[in-house]
Design a protein around this motif. Sequence first.
Motif, short mmCIF file in Angstrom:
data_model
loop_
_atom_site.label_atom_id
_atom_site.label_comp_id
_atom_site.label_asym_id
_atom_site.label_seq_id
_atom_site.Cartn_x
_atom_site.Cartn_y
_atom_site.Cartn_z
N GLU A 129 0.83 -1.21 0.00
CA GLU A 129 0.00 0.00 0.00
C GLU A 129 0.86 1.26 0.00
OE1 GLU A 129 -3.63 2.00 2.61
OE2 GLU A 129 -2.87 0.00 3.09
N LEU A 130 1.93 1.27 0.84
CA LEU A 130 2.81 2.43 0.84
C LEU A 130 3.55 2.55 -0.48
CD1 LEU A 130 4.04 4.78 2.39
CD2 LEU A 130 5.79 3.21 3.26
N ARG A 131 4.01 1.45 -1.05
CA ARG A 131 4.67 1.49 -2.37
C ARG A 131 3.72 2.06 -3.42
NH1 ARG A 131 8.73 -1.36 -5.00
NH2 ARG A 131 9.15 -2.54 -3.10
N GLN A 132 2.47 1.63 -3.40
CA GLN A 132 1.49 2.13 -4.37
C GLN A 132 1.26 3.62 -4.18
OE1 GLN A 132 -2.24 0.11 -4.14
NE2 GLN A 132 -3.16 1.22 -5.84
N SER A 133 1.23 4.07 -2.91
CA SER A 133 1.04 5.50 -2.65
C SER A 133 2.21 6.32 -3.17
CB SER A 133 0.84 5.72 -1.16
OG SER A 133 0.77 7.09 -0.85
N LEU A 134 3.45 5.82 -2.97
CA LEU A 134 4.63 6.57 -3.41
C LEU A 134 4.73 6.60 -4.93
CD1 LEU A 134 7.28 5.36 -0.79
CD2 LEU A 134 5.91 7.44 -0.78
N THR A 135 4.50 5.48 -5.58
CA THR A 135 4.57 5.46 -7.05
C THR A 135 3.47 6.31 -7.66
OG1 THR A 135 3.31 3.41 -7.03
CG2 THR A 135 5.71 3.23 -7.15
N ALA A 136 2.31 6.35 -7.01
CA ALA A 136 1.23 7.20 -7.53
C ALA A 136 1.57 8.67 -7.39
CB ALA A 136 -0.06 6.88 -6.79
N ALA A 137 2.32 9.01 -6.34
CA ALA A 137 2.64 10.42 -6.11
C ALA A 137 3.85 10.87 -6.91
CB ALA A 137 2.90 10.65 -4.61
N TYR A 138 4.86 9.98 -7.11
CA TYR A 138 6.12 10.41 -7.71
C TYR A 138 6.45 9.69 -9.01
CZ TYR A 138 6.45 12.00 -2.89
OH TYR A 138 6.19 12.56 -1.68
N GLY A 139 5.50 8.98 -9.58
CA GLY A 139 5.71 8.36 -10.87
C GLY A 139 5.80 6.84 -10.79
N SER A 140 5.18 6.19 -11.76
CA SER A 140 5.15 4.73 -11.75
C SER A 140 6.52 4.13 -12.04
CB SER A 140 4.13 4.22 -12.78
OG SER A 140 4.47 4.72 -14.08
N GLU A 141 7.43 4.90 -12.65
CA GLU A 141 8.77 4.37 -12.94
C GLU A 141 9.67 4.37 -11.71
OE1 GLU A 141 8.77 8.77 -13.43
OE2 GLU A 141 7.49 7.10 -14.07
N LEU A 142 9.18 4.87 -10.57
CA LEU A 142 9.98 4.92 -9.35
C LEU A 142 10.23 3.50 -8.84
CD1 LEU A 142 11.30 6.59 -7.09
CD2 LEU A 142 9.08 6.60 -5.92
N SER A 143 11.51 3.14 -8.65
CA SER A 143 11.90 1.82 -8.16
C SER A 143 12.28 1.95 -6.68
CB SER A 143 13.08 1.28 -8.97
OG SER A 143 13.49 0.03 -8.46
N LEU A 144 11.61 1.19 -5.82
CA LEU A 144 11.78 1.32 -4.38
C LEU A 144 12.30 0.02 -3.79
CD1 LEU A 144 8.38 3.09 -3.61
CD2 LEU A 144 10.64 4.16 -3.70
N PRO A 145 12.88 0.09 -2.58
CA PRO A 145 13.29 -1.15 -1.90
C PRO A 145 12.07 -1.98 -1.50
CG PRO A 145 14.33 0.79 -0.90
CD PRO A 145 13.25 1.28 -1.82
N ASN A 146 12.31 -3.17 -1.02
CA ASN A 146 11.22 -4.06 -0.62
C ASN A 146 10.73 -3.68 0.78
OD1 ASN A 146 11.57 -5.53 -3.00
ND2 ASN A 146 13.14 -6.82 -2.05
N PHE A 147 9.49 -3.18 0.85
CA PHE A 147 8.88 -2.87 2.14
C PHE A 147 8.30 -4.14 2.76
CE2 PHE A 147 8.97 1.35 0.30
CZ PHE A 147 9.27 2.16 1.39
N PHE A 148 8.41 -4.26 4.07
CA PHE A 148 7.90 -5.42 4.78
C PHE A 148 6.38 -5.42 4.77
CE2 PHE A 148 6.37 -7.49 8.67
CZ PHE A 148 6.97 -8.72 8.54
N GLU A 149 5.81 -6.55 4.44
CA GLU A 149 4.35 -6.71 4.46
C GLU A 149 3.93 -7.17 5.86
OE1 GLU A 149 2.23 -6.00 2.21
OE2 GLU A 149 3.51 -5.61 0.48
N GLY A 150 3.30 -6.32 6.61
CA GLY A 150 2.86 -6.70 7.95
C GLY A 150 2.97 -5.54 8.92
#
Length: 445
Positions: A129-150
Motif C-alpha cells: 500500500e505504501l509502495r502504491q502511494s509513493l509510485t502514484a505520487a512520484y511516478g510509476s517508474e519509481l523503483s523502491l526497496p522491498n517494504f515489509f508486508e505486515g
Amino acid sequence: GTRGELEAAQRLRSCAWNVEQAVDNFWASADVDGGVAPSAQAAANSTSRPQVAPPSGHAVGTNLGQPLLGVPIARPRAAPATARPSIVDCCLLRGLRRLSHSVLHLVRTFIFGPNRAGGGAAARVGGAELRQSLTAAYGSELSLPNFFEGTFPEALQVARSDLKLVVIYLHSASARHSQSVCTNVLGNDFVKSMINENFILWGIDVARQQAQRLARMVHAREFPCFAVILPASVDDVRVIRAVSGDIQVDAIVAMLTECMDEMETHRAEIVARTEQQAEDRMLREQQDREYQEALEMDRKRVEEQRLQEEQEREAKRLEEEKKLAEQQLIEQQEAERLALQEDRRRRSLEMPAPAGEATSRISLRLPAGQRIERKFPSGATLAEVYAWAEVAAYLPEHEGKGLEIPARFVLKTSFPSRDLVEKDQTIETLQLAGTNVLLAEIEDD
C-alpha cells in the motif's frame, strides 16, 4: 482574530504542515502556570532568543543504543513571567484549538476518505500500500526497496529471527523533501541493495496515528525520517541511528554502513544470547525428561508394590479359606466319627449273645493285627457277620482291648483272597465256618 490565524499558519509552516506536531508545540509553549499570554510570549521569544531547529539531514539526538520504549520527549517550555492570560488570549487559545482539530480532520478526510479519517483502520499498513502511494505520487517508474508486508511488531519479530536491523521510514506527503528522498535516496540502486540484503524495511505515512506514536518514540522532529532499530529481544528494542529532513544518499549510506558495523557486535550478542537460551531450554527439557522418568519409575514402583500387596492379600485369603475348609472338614469328620461310635455303641447293646446252636466259628483279624472270634449259626448270613464286626469294639467281651474298627471296611478271605460282598448269602453257603477272615479298611478316593 487575524493575528491568531497568522500565528497558527506560521506554526503549521514551521512544522511542515504537521498539524498534530504544531498543536503539541503550541500547548507545550502555553502550558506554564502563571505564564504570559501566548501571543505576548511568542513575541517575547522571537525577540529574546532565536528559534532552534534540527538541521536537515542530520542525525537526531535520541540517546542512540538506549531502549526505544518509554523515553520521555522533552517539550519546549516558556520562560516564566508574572502576567496572567487575558480573556482575549483564552478565547484565542480555544479558537486555535478548534481550528487545529478542524484542519486535522479535513487533512485526514482528504487523504484517507470519510470512512478512514479516524485512523483506526489505517493502523495496519502493508508495504504494497505504501509502495502504491509513493509510485502514484512520484511516478510509476519509481523503483523502491522491498517494504515489509505486515505490522511493526511482526517486522521486529522477523528481524529478531533473521538477526537483522529494522529500518523505519516515516513518510510525509506534505514535507518539502519527501519527493527528493523517495526518488534520489529510496530509488538509488546502491541504497536499495543495501536495505534489501541487510535490513528489514518498514514504512508508514505520518498521517497515520501509529506513525505519530513512532515519530515521538524515535524523536523525529522533521519528515521524512529514517530510523534504524535493533530488536535485541522482545523487551529490548533500541534506536541505533536516525536521520530526517533533507536526506542525501551519502548520509543514508554512511548511516546504514555504521549500523551494519555495529550490528556485527549486536549479532554476536544476540547469537550468544540465543545459544544460551537454547542451552537453557535443552537443560530444562533434559530436567523435564529426567523428572518424567523419575515419575514413571515411581509410578511403576508404586504399581508393583500395589500388585505385590494384592497378591499377598489374595494368597493370605486363599490360605485362610484353605485352613477354614480343613478345619471344617476335620470338624465334620470328627462329628461323623462320634456319631458312628454312638451308633455302634447303641447297636452293640442290641447285639444278642451267641445261641446254643451257634456252631460255626469265624475268626476275624483286624488291621492292627488283633484277632477276635465268634460263633454263628450255620444259617446266619454274611450281613450278620458284618454287623458283628462293626460293633465288636463295644461288646462286653472285648472291653478294654482297644480295638479299632474302621468306619468303612470289607471282609476278605485269606487264601485264596477274595472280597466277601454277598451279604445275603449264608455262612454255610460261603463255607466260612472255621475260617480266618480279614477285615480290610476301605481307603477314601
